[in-house]
Structure formats: C-alpha cells, structure tokens
Design an enzyme around this catalytic site. Structure first.
Site, PDB file in Angstrom:
ATOM      1  N   GLN A 117       0.856  -1.179   0.000  1.00  0.00           N
ATOM      2  CA  GLN A 117       0.000   0.000   0.000  1.00  0.00           C
ATOM      3  C   GLN A 117       0.899   1.239   0.000  1.00  0.00           C
ATOM      4  O   GLN A 117       1.474   1.617   1.013  1.00  0.00           O
ATOM      5  CB  GLN A 117      -0.930  -0.046   1.207  1.00  0.00           C
ATOM      6  N   GLY A 160     -11.841   2.102   4.509  1.00  0.00           N
ATOM      7  CA  GLY A 160     -10.943   1.345   3.645  1.00  0.00           C
ATOM      8  C   GLY A 160     -10.072   2.236   2.771  1.00  0.00           C
ATOM      9  O   GLY A 160     -10.322   3.447   2.642  1.00  0.00           O
ATOM     10  N   HIS A 161      -9.101   1.619   2.156  1.00  0.00           N
ATOM     11  CA  HIS A 161      -8.133   2.361   1.355  1.00  0.00           C
ATOM     12  C   HIS A 161      -8.770   3.042   0.149  1.00  0.00           C
ATOM     13  O   HIS A 161      -9.678   2.521  -0.463  1.00  0.00           O
ATOM     14  CB  HIS A 161      -6.955   1.496   0.924  1.00  0.00           C
ATOM     15  N   ASN A 162      -8.259   4.225  -0.141  1.00  0.00           N
ATOM     16  CA  ASN A 162      -8.681   5.007  -1.313  1.00  0.00           C
ATOM     17  C   ASN A 162     -10.113   5.510  -1.232  1.00  0.00           C
ATOM     18  O   ASN A 162     -10.664   5.989  -2.229  1.00  0.00           O
ATOM     19  CB  ASN A 162      -8.477   4.212  -2.606  1.00  0.00           C
ATOM     20  N   SER A 176     -12.163   2.324  -1.814  1.00  0.00           N
ATOM     21  CA  SER A 176     -12.453   3.080  -3.040  1.00  0.00           C
ATOM     22  C   SER A 176     -13.884   3.571  -3.126  1.00  0.00           C
ATOM     23  O   SER A 176     -14.329   3.956  -4.211  1.00  0.00           O
ATOM     24  CB  SER A 176     -12.118   2.248  -4.286  1.00  0.00           C
TER      25      SER A 176
END
Lengths: 334, 334, 334
Positions: free
Chosen positions: C183, C224-226, C244
C-alpha cells in the site's frame, strides 16, 4: 525515485514490448495514470475501453490484450496482470521505501520470557508478554499487544492497535450474576498471516485459538476464543466471529459479516458483507443475508409488511384452497 | 503443574467419587480431554452420550449423572457443574499462573491528580488522566486509556486497547457544518465490571455515562455518551449502543447487536446477535431481527421480492376481496 | 466553578432576560437541571411542556418561546438555542477545564522526518511516523497512531487509539494463496476533522485516502483504502466503508451502517443505522435497510417465510391469473 522498464522485467519477468530505458515515476490506476506512470489492465472485456482513454506510459496486460496495448504504446505482457502488479508494488517498496528494520523498538515493552526472533520487528509502544513467541521476519507495527503465551509464526504482519490474546468472553451464570471462567488457552498464529489495525483475537478458554497459515484479517475484526480459522481464509473489516467457530480454508467473509459460535463452515465458503451466519454451512458457495437498502419511505412500508409475512403466506394458502374448491365446485356443478 | 482431586474438592467443595490422590495435569473439554485431564458435563440429556466417549480422567457432573459417571471412573459431583468448572479455572489460575501484581507499570503514564488504589494494577503503556480514579483490585491490562475524570470501581478487568472516556459524539448543525458540543461529563464504572479489548465507552455530554456493577462487555463494543447500563448486563463483541440509551439490568445483547439512542430497554431483555433495536422495549423476552442467510441466488430473488412486499400484501387483499365478491355473487346467483 | 449570565451573554451574544449577576454552576439537560444550572430548549412544540417542569435556573430559548420562558424565570433568547448551547459548552471548557497544551508528550514516539506544528498537541504514548504532518491546533489524544506519510490538517481532534495509515487490505489471489499488494499511498485529512476512539483509516494502495474538511467520524469506524469522504459528512460509531468508495459532502451514516467498495454516494445522502449500501446512490435522501426487530418467535416465523417470498409472489401471480380467467369464463358463460 523511478524504475526502468528493463529493471522491472528483469526482476519480475514478463515480456516487455517497448523501450527498456523508459523510467516510470509512479504506479497508478488506469484512471489517474500520467505518461510518467505504469498501470495494469485486468483481462476483463468490460474494461477494454479504458485502454483507449488512459494516459499511462506503460500498461501491464494479459497476452490477449497485447496487440491492442502495444498499438498505443509501451506494455508488459504477463499471464496474470493483477498478480504482476502486486509483485511490482513489492518491488517498488523494496527499492523506494525505507526498510522496516528488525529489532525491538526501545519504547516497546517485552516481558522476560518472551521469545522474539532476531529477524522479527517489534514496533514502537508494543507489548509482548512473557512466554509469547514471535517468528522470523514477522513485523509488529506500532502499539500492538501480544499477550503472554501467544505465538506468531514467520513473515506475519500485525497492524497497529491489534490485540492478540485478550481474555475470551466466558462466564457461568450464577444467581443473576456472572462468574468468570479464566481463559487458560493461548493464541497460535501460523506463517504469512496478516492482522489488521485494532483487530482482536482472544485467547482460548482451555485449548488455543488457532489462525492457520496465510490467513488475512482486515481491521476491527473480533475473533472469539477457541475459533479455528483455516489456511488462506480472508476476512474484510468489522467482521465478528463468536467463540469456538470452526471456519474452513480458502473462505472469504465480506465486511461486517457475523459468524455465530460453535458452528462449522466448510472450505471455500464465501459469506457476503453484512450477512449473519447462524448455522453451520457444509457446502462451498456464496451465501448472503441482508435487507436490501431502499429509500426510507419504501423501506418503512416493506418492513412493516414483513412483520406480517407469515400471516400473509397463510392468507395465500387460504386463497389457493378456496380457488381450488371453487374450481371443484364449478366442475361438479358444470 | 498439576492439582490433586483432593486439593480441588478441598478448595471448591463438591463430592469426590474416586481417588483423592489423582493428579490432573490440565483442564479440558470432554472432546479433547486425555486420562490426565479433568473435564465437566453440563446436565443436558443431549450430551450424556459424551460420557461414554470421553477420555477424561475425572469429570465434574451433576447429581443426576453421578451413577453413570462413577461407573466409568473418577468424578466430582456438584450441583452446578459449569459453575464448579468456572471456579476451577480460577483455582487453576491462582495456583499455576504468575499473578498480575498490583502497582503501576513503569511504562504507564498516570497524570497528576489521578487516584489509583495501591491494590490496583495499571499495566504497561496505559494512560490514566488527571482526576481519574481506579479502585482496589482492578486490573488495567496493557495499553488502556482511562481519561480524566472517569472512575472505575473495584475488582474490574479492563482489557488491552480499551478507551474509557473519549469524547461523546455531539455536534450542533450550523450552516452545513458541525459545531462541537464539548463533552463535560465523565464515565462511572461500578464494581466487578469487565471491559473487552479495544472497546470504547464515551464520556457523557453533561452528566456521566454509567456502567453498573457486574456488567460484562466483550471486545470492540461502542458505548455512546450518557448511556446507562444496568447491573449484570452482558454484551458480546461488536455491539454498538448509541447515545443516551438506558439499558436495564440482567440483559444480554448478542454479537453485533445495535441499540439506537434515547430509548429504554427493560430489565431481563435479550437481544439476539446482529439485531437492531430502533424502539424502546418494555417487556422481558428474547428479541430478534436479522435477514436469514441463504445461498446467494436464493437471497437475490427473495431480497428483490422484498422490495415489493407491501405491494404484494395489497394484491393479496384485492384477491381476498374479489374472491369474497365472487362468493357473494355465487350465493346471490345460486 | 461558575459563570455569570452576564459573562455568558458577553461572550456568546443572545438577549438576556433576567439577572446578569446570576451565577450558573453547571450545564444540564432540562430533566436533570437544578436551580443552580443553565439548560436549553430546542424549538420543538412537543418539548414545550418541559418548560413547566424543569428546575433550571436559566434556560436558553428561541424567540418564539421567550414569553413562556421569561414568565417562569431567567432566560437567554437566541435564534438557535442548540447552537448557542454548543458554544456555551466550548466557553465552559475554556474557562473551567485545564487546557490541552501544545507540544509533544515525552512518552510519545515521533520519528525523524515527521512535521508536527508547534501549536499541535501529540498526547501520551502516540506514534507519529516519518514524513507525517500534523497541522496547527490539532490534538492527538493518547495512544494515537499516525503512520508515515499521512497528513492531518488544522484544528483536528483525533481520539485515543485511532490508527491513521494502516495498510489497506489488498491482495492478489494466486494458486489459492494471497499475494500482498503493498500500500503505497497515504492518508490526507483536511481541517476541522474529528476522528473517534479506535477508528481506523487505511492508507491508499496507490493514491491517497482522503477525508475532507469538517468530517466527523465517531468511534470504531473502519475506512478502507482510497475512500474519499466529502466535506462535513458525519458517521456514527461502528460504521464500515470498504475500499475506493466515494462518499459525497454533507452526508450522514447511522451507527453500524456499511458501505461497500467502489461505489459513489451523492452529496446530502443519509444512510440509516445498520443499513447496508451495496450500490451507488445518486439522489439525496434518506435510505434504510434493516430487518425490523420482533419478539423471537414472531421473527422466526417471518424469517422462515422470507426464504419463500419469491415463490409466494409467484403464487399470488398464479392466483391473479386464475381469478382473471374465472372472471372471463364467468363472463363468457354468463
């Protein structure tokens, strides 16, 4: 901070169609990539259109897409572009980011009798209890707890705030109060396991809680005591697993999925997000159970009707019976 | 590391049928016990068959099972075998595991003006704020936060990563933005309370958030500001309680149960796992509300139909009306 | 520890009807206020009755209520009493509670290369990684992690145990195992953001995870990521947002709401508690989806029927068809 396409292909394989000396400055998604970036395209016909739109300087593609990709510019052909891309992120990290060196951070508290492999890393402000064991190349990020008697294998990554080996939740009821069952087991975690931030894995009551090799747990997951999670199973954030559940290998659980205690989940079972598992599941497959979202007014009407669904079913049965009787009567009288 | 049956019965009572000098090496479940182990059988007719299969060297049984158990080997007869077993885990811990000594770990940060009873334990890397009070024989495991002005009674156990006294979530909307309502209350926790790993209990906005005696909270639970939880109520992991809820005594909430704010739950109410409480509950009982899991294809069809349930009910009503009219017509014309 | 009404009005405005020299000892709700306390009444006709019952020494009221309130005693007239009250809590905190001084607590670990503004506060036992940036007047309470390369704006408040910048959950499947996607992105948090206790915000895979100005996140939330969260959006405890997701501005998500990844939520969308968002939402409004709670026996019957709902709908369709045919037959034969 860049990598040449030659260096990438040398490290990871794949077939380069284009200029080996091109330097890529960043890994990026197709949507945000600039001509200085490398990106990847998964072999999905729906996404083929992205190829014409992206600005990426180089694209990792599957063999089936190599003509289309080659026509627009540099590409690397790999049998599994997503896997290739994963390995490229690892190469990028190795070559561009500071390493996470082995050793115990001076602010960490490691009790006497804990065994930390010299090639493991215990981050800042971690706690490792007496009798705990941490294997080679395992990384505890910051503020991780590994309580006494818990063991973690090799090459694991434990994110910040995770708690391994808190007491399981066990009490005997007695005259309206709760009498604590001391939790005498531990937690055994295999190799190549990843455990997310603030995730909790409780120690067993008598035997150990077991997390097998290659399991991946996201953030804020609760794993109850004496749970057994099979190898290479993955769970997304906010999942809860109650005590003594036995979950197979190669399973996945979507975010906020909930698994009750004392039940068995077979290998290769996939639980959708926000779904509650209240019985054992013996067959591989995808399982789902959540109320579909709707605008609030529609939901209110349907939810209110749901409280009468059993009665409604009975009413339909009555209608069917009546209509059948009417038909019989009609035939009789016909 | 062992205990003789004589020592067990001397400490915990019960009637020993068998060899007082037999040493048990481990506490174990009936399924995993070896001849060196002691186990227990809860008085459930469904489980009686386990008696014949287990390898346990000694079994704790209820009086009704003493003949069957005695016939196969050593046993201890106790009126409530599960409670006896709970106390045996406590005896085992006292005699076999290192004590958790009183005192403040040198790595903990205890602010001036905090009052920690000399018989309490503040574990490694904990934070105790100014004005906080921690009672006798209470244990804070590692990395616990007790913020300023919060009080914890006697004989409590707070697991690693728990946060007592974070700000409640309160804002006044103003021109599309949120203006913070400072949280001026505290948290008051009674005696014999257990709070799980990474569980959060927010301080009150004006008055205190209150957790009464004997409450047991599992891991990763969120308790909103000004909540009041009655004595001996227990909640499993991942439960959320929104602000100003008033929950009675002797209640239970299953894993991931969710209780909205500003509502009242009577004493002796039991909320099933994954169920959402959106209204007050005034009568004791078991309450449930989650979508039953199914294979994904079946769920998709039923979930899609659910969006039309209210309309379906109306259609059934129309059918009933029509059929009744037909019946009347038939009778009229008959 | 008190404030005069004159001092309150001087600091916050509003029109005082009553004795400027009156001292208030406490801020309180109408229900618990004593004659020594100040309280507030939101302009809700349903609550007007509280005015006659409360013991509060002074009440903040809207202009429409000033006659009724003035007749019973001291009051402060403000156009938005709840907002006025919020600002009064801030005044109270400034004048009555010890300040949270700027600076880095000696027990915190701040890596070389981190930039902490001199007017920021890094609390006890925090970790701030290399390359992280913390803006002016931002407060990290105790035991917060801000990992390397993450930035936090000005006037933010991060509660105890929060983890900013853990690895996002990304793996490529390969021969039944998971290959880690490193990441490489960070987390970018705007100004005036509040992040609750033990909440986790993952770093992006390639680009950054972004939390815009004025966002308020409660405890135990997983981002969560993004993910991209628009300005002034607020989320209650136990919410999960998968990777995302793109969430608009001025949204709210109730407790334990769940938002899947890779979808878009428009501005001004409100998700009810315990509701699962599995598709993009393009129109402002309130959206809900949870199974209504019921007593367990009723739930069991309705939940069992739910598994046959699609079939039931088909049966109703058949009945409608038959009844229509009967009608036609009747007409034909009539």
């Amino acid at each position: 901070m860049s990598l040449s396409l030659a260096a990438i292909v040398e490290a990871l394989g794949g077939e380069l169609r284009g200029s080996p000396e091109r330097e890529v400055a960043r890994l990026a998604s197709l949507e945000t990539a600039t001509p200085a970036d490398i990106s990847f395209l998964v072999p999905n016909p729906k996404l083929a259109g992205l190829l014409a739109q992206t600005q990426a300087g180089c694209i990792i593609v599957a063999p089936a897409m190599q003509e289309a990709a080659g026509a627009r510019g540099d590409c690397i052909v790999a049998s599994d572009p997503y896997l290739y891309f994963a390995r490229l992120t690892q190469l990028w990290k190795r070559t561009h980011l500071p390493p996470e060196p082995a050793g115990i951070h001076p602010s960490a508290v490691v009790e006497e009798g804990a065994q930390v492999h010299p090639a493991a890393r215990v981050g800042a402000l971690c706690f490792v209890g007496s009798g705990a064991r941490i294997g080679a190349h395992t990384v505890l990020r910051e503020r991780v707890t590994v309580a006494s008697g818990c063991t973690i294998g090799e090459r694991c990554l434990i994110e910040s705030g995770a708690v391994i080996g808190g007491d399981g939740f066990g009490f005997a009821p007695h005259q309206g109060q709760w009498v604590k069952i001391e939790q005498l087991g531990g937690v055994r975690i295999g190799n190549d396991v990843e455990i997310g931030a603030n995730t909790c894995i409780d120690r067993g009551a008598l035997d150990d809680t077991v997390i097998e090799d290659g399991v991946k747990l996201d953030n804020l997951i609760q794993i109850g005591h004496n749970t057994h999670i099979g190898a290479h199973t993955a769970m997304a954030g906010c999942v809860g697993v109650a005590g003594s559940a036995r979950i197979g290998a190669h399973c996945t659980v979507g975010g906020a999925g909930m698994i009750l205690g004392h039940l068995d989940i077979a290998d290769h079972v996939h639980i959708s997000a926000a779904s509650m598992v209240a019985r054992s599941i013996t067959k591989p497959g995808q399982y789902t159970g959540f109320f579909p979202i709707d605008d609030n007014a529609a939901w209110e009407k349907n939810a209110a009707s749901l409280k009468h669904l059993h009665a409604l079913r009975e009413r339909v049965r009555q209608l069917e019976k009546k209509l059948a009787e009417n038909g019989d009567n009609a035939r009789l009288s016909g």
